[in-house]
Design an enzyme around this catalytic site. Structure first.
Site, PDB file in Angstrom:
ATOM      1  N   GLY A  31       1.448   2.624  -3.800  1.00 19.42           N
ATOM      2  CA  GLY A  31       2.233   2.730  -5.033  1.00 19.42           C
ATOM      3  C   GLY A  31       1.363   2.884  -6.275  1.00 19.42           C
ATOM      4  CB  ALA A  83       4.490  -1.706  -3.078  1.00 17.35           C
ATOM      5  CD  GLU A 118       1.714   4.130   0.889  1.00 15.75           C
ATOM      6  OE1 GLU A 118       0.756   4.850   1.282  1.00 15.75           O
ATOM      7  OE2 GLU A 118       2.163   4.181  -0.266  1.00 15.75           O
ATOM      8  CD  GLU A 169       3.792   6.233  -3.404  1.00 20.02           C
ATOM      9  OE1 GLU A 169       3.846   4.988  -3.476  1.00 20.02           O
ATOM     10  OE2 GLU A 169       4.430   6.882  -2.569  1.00 20.02           O
TER      11      GLU A 169
HETATM   12  C1  LIG Z   1       5.004   1.921  -2.901  1.00 20.87           C
HETATM   13  C2  LIG Z   1       5.013   2.226  -1.435  1.00 20.87           C
HETATM   14  C3  LIG Z   1       6.438   2.337  -0.964  1.00 20.87           C
HETATM   15  O1  LIG Z   1       4.467   3.496  -1.237  1.00 20.87           O
HETATM   16  C4  LIG Z   1       4.374   1.190  -0.569  1.00 20.87           C
HETATM   17  C5  LIG Z   1       2.991   0.646  -0.875  1.00 20.87           C
HETATM   18  O2  LIG Z   1       2.380   0.795  -1.893  1.00 20.87           O
HETATM   19  S1  LIG Z   1       2.369  -0.323   0.381  1.00 20.87           S
HETATM   20  C6  LIG Z   1       0.803  -0.887  -0.238  1.00 20.87           C
HETATM   21  C7  LIG Z   1      -0.286   0.092  -0.032  1.00 20.87           C
HETATM   22  N1  LIG Z   1      -1.576  -0.511  -0.383  1.00 20.87           N
HETATM   23  C8  LIG Z   1      -2.401  -1.030   0.512  1.00 20.87           C
HETATM   24  O3  LIG Z   1      -2.146  -1.046   1.697  1.00 20.87           O
HETATM   25  C9  LIG Z   1      -3.695  -1.623  -0.027  1.00 20.87           C
HETATM   26  C10 LIG Z   1      -3.798  -3.084   0.326  1.00 20.87           C
HETATM   27  N2  LIG Z   1      -5.061  -3.675  -0.122  1.00 20.87           N
HETATM   28  C11 LIG Z   1      -6.227  -3.463   0.499  1.00 20.87           C
HETATM   29  O4  LIG Z   1      -6.332  -2.717   1.456  1.00 20.87           O
HETATM   30  C12 LIG Z   1      -7.412  -4.211  -0.021  1.00 20.87           C
HETATM   31  O5  LIG Z   1      -6.950  -5.296  -0.795  1.00 20.87           O
HETATM   32  C13 LIG Z   1      -8.365  -3.345  -0.892  1.00 20.87           C
HETATM   33  C14 LIG Z   1      -9.063  -2.286   0.000  1.00 20.87           C
HETATM   34  C15 LIG Z   1      -7.631  -2.658  -2.017  1.00 20.87           C
HETATM   35  C16 LIG Z   1      -9.464  -4.268  -1.529  1.00 20.87           C
HETATM   36  O6  LIG Z   1     -10.092  -5.035  -0.535  1.00 20.87           O
HETATM   37  P1  LIG Z   1     -10.970  -6.306  -0.956  1.00 20.87           P
HETATM   38  O7  LIG Z   1     -11.907  -5.940  -2.038  1.00 20.87           O
HETATM   39  O8  LIG Z   1     -11.520  -6.858   0.302  1.00 20.87           O
HETATM   40  O9  LIG Z   1      -9.930  -7.329  -1.637  1.00 20.87           O
HETATM   41  P2  LIG Z   1      -8.838  -8.237  -0.878  1.00 20.87           P
HETATM   42  O10 LIG Z   1      -9.437  -9.567  -0.550  1.00 20.87           O
HETATM   43  O11 LIG Z   1      -8.188  -7.479   0.228  1.00 20.87           O
HETATM   44  O12 LIG Z   1      -7.729  -8.394  -2.048  1.00 20.87           O
HETATM   45  C17 LIG Z   1      -7.881  -9.338  -3.108  1.00 20.87           C
HETATM   46  C18 LIG Z   1      -6.531 -10.034  -3.267  1.00 20.87           C
HETATM   47  O13 LIG Z   1      -5.558  -9.063  -3.615  1.00 20.87           O
HETATM   48  C19 LIG Z   1      -4.469  -9.117  -2.690  1.00 20.87           C
HETATM   49  N3  LIG Z   1      -3.907  -7.768  -2.526  1.00 20.87           N
HETATM   50  C20 LIG Z   1      -4.557  -6.609  -2.458  1.00 20.87           C
HETATM   51  N4  LIG Z   1      -3.700  -5.597  -2.316  1.00 20.87           N
HETATM   52  C21 LIG Z   1      -2.469  -6.136  -2.291  1.00 20.87           C
HETATM   53  C22 LIG Z   1      -1.164  -5.605  -2.142  1.00 20.87           C
HETATM   54  N5  LIG Z   1      -0.934  -4.268  -2.063  1.00 20.87           N
HETATM   55  N6  LIG Z   1      -0.127  -6.447  -2.139  1.00 20.87           N
HETATM   56  C23 LIG Z   1      -0.299  -7.783  -2.258  1.00 20.87           C
HETATM   57  N7  LIG Z   1      -1.536  -8.360  -2.408  1.00 20.87           N
HETATM   58  C24 LIG Z   1      -2.590  -7.538  -2.415  1.00 20.87           C
HETATM   59  C25 LIG Z   1      -5.111  -9.612  -1.406  1.00 20.87           C
HETATM   60  O14 LIG Z   1      -4.147 -10.142  -0.534  1.00 20.87           O
HETATM   61  C26 LIG Z   1      -6.062 -10.658  -1.948  1.00 20.87           C
HETATM   62  O15 LIG Z   1      -5.356 -11.829  -2.326  1.00 20.87           O
HETATM   63  P3  LIG Z   1      -5.470 -13.175  -1.425  1.00 20.87           P
HETATM   64  O16 LIG Z   1      -4.821 -12.832  -0.129  1.00 20.87           O
HETATM   65  O17 LIG Z   1      -6.928 -13.446  -1.309  1.00 20.87           O
HETATM   66  O18 LIG Z   1      -4.706 -14.192  -2.213  1.00 20.87           O
END
Ligand SMILES: CC(C)(O)CC(=O)SCCNC(=O)CCNC(=O)[C@H](O)C(C)(C)COP(=O)(O)OP(=O)(O)OC[C@H]1O[C@@H](n2cnc3c(N)ncnc32)[C@H](O)[C@@H]1OP(=O)(O)O
Length: 258
Positions: free
Chosen positions: A109, A65, A132, A112
């Site tokens: 998500g 998400a 999460e 999921e």
């Molecule tokens: C549906 C529910 C209720 O279950 C809730 C959820 O899904 S909560 C979300 C769970 N997901 C996460 O916690 C994953 C978050 N992302 C990461 O940990 C990392 O991005 C990665 C391991 C997937 C990849 O890392 P890396 O290669 O270092 O890339 P980044 O620089 O982190 O990301 C690039 C760019 O994408 C944006 N990004 C990544 N994931 C998300 C996200 N889930 N939501 C919003 N944006 C996301 C990240 O912020 C980067 O953008 P910028 O900040 O550089 O503009």
């Protein structure tokens, strides 16, 4: 509806839906989920489509998400909106088979959403996880429930409590994915698999999907009874005659969805 966050193509009776927010690793914001729901409803209603593939990019199926969209929400917001809303579960209402073709990250998500599909084909680069817990929350779209049914309590508990990712090999070994294919062949293989399904008798396909899903929701005895009744019902279709005639006449069946 014009799509900005997904791309939809039609190939060989297959609707191929690509999640397309590359700068955010296909983070699932409300606009994307609305578009995905709309595309799924249209593909399900399209008589020229027999199966659906959902995929992402090489780097990410979906990184979950959209955290930036979710961050300012209060308890009252999420409770009132019933976030994750029913739009997120649109894929579970589709009656045609839906394949998730996963390369790279399928997290939160994203994992999921993949698990809501009928089966998952994974690229060798796929990484699954429910991180999460690292955000101070927990899964809200089936991560504690579906993952546990796929991989068992111990692995699901560890992944949900630690946020550990699972690679493609472990996902295949533990039954989360049906098989692994090289990353550069993933989409073609998923479309070919979906197209093979689209060539079969559509009511037999639909009934089979319904019956397999019943296995998750009922007792074995009820499930077997349901399966038998669905099997009986298929004898009311012309495609049953065509399939069995074709076998006896040693030719390929031409199913017409009748
Ligand atoms: C549906 C529910 C209720 O279950 C809730 C959820 O899904 S909560 C979300 C769970 N997901 C996460 O916690 C994953 C978050 N992302 C990461 O940990 C990392 O991005 C990665 C391991 C997937 C990849 O890392 P890396 O290669 O270092 O890339 P980044 O620089 O982190 O990301 C690039 C760019 O994408 C944006 N990004 C990544 N994931 C998300 C996200 N889930 N939501 C919003 N944006 C996301 C990240 O912020 C980067 O953008 P910028 O900040 O550089 O503009």
């Amino acid at each position: 509806m014009a799509y900005e966050n997904i791309i939809v193509e039609k190939r060989e009776h297959v609707a191929l839906i690509r999640l397309n927010r590359p700068k955010a690793l296909n983070a699932l914001n409300s606009a994307l989920m609305r578009e995905l729901g709309d595309a799924l409803v249209k593909a399900d209603a399209d008589e020229d489509v027999g199966a659906i593939v959902i995929t992402g990019s090489e780097k990410a199926f979906a990184a979950g998400a959209d955290i930036k969209e979710m961050r300012p929400k209060s308890f009252v917001d999420v409770y009132r909106e019933d976030f994750i809303t029913s739009e997120w579960e649109a894929v579970t209402r589709v009656r045609k088979p839906v394949i998730a073709a996963v390369a790279g990250y399928a997290l939160g998500g994203g994992c999921e959403l993949a698990m809501m599909c009928d089966f998952i084909l994974a690229a060798d680069t796929a990484k699954f996880g429910q991180p999460e817990i690292n955000l101070g929350v927990m899964p809200g779209a089936g991560g504690t429930q579906r993952l546990t049914r796929f991989v068992g309590k111990s692995t699901a508990m560890e992944m949900n409590l630690t946020g550990r990712f699972m690679d493609a090999a472990e996902a295949e070994r533990k039954g989360l994915v049906s098989r692994i294919v090289p990353a550069d062949e993933l989409v073609e293989e998923a479309v070919a698999t979906a197209s093979k399904i689209a060539d079969k008798a559509p009511y037999a396909v639909m009934a089979t999907k319904e019956a397999v899903n019943r296995a998750y929701e009922t007792t074995l005895a009820e499930g077997v009874r349901f399966e038998r009744r669905m099997f009986h019902a298929l004898f009311a279709t012309e495609d049953q005659k065509e399939g069995m005639d074709a076998f006896v006449e040693k030719r390929t069946a031409q199913f017409r969805g009748q």
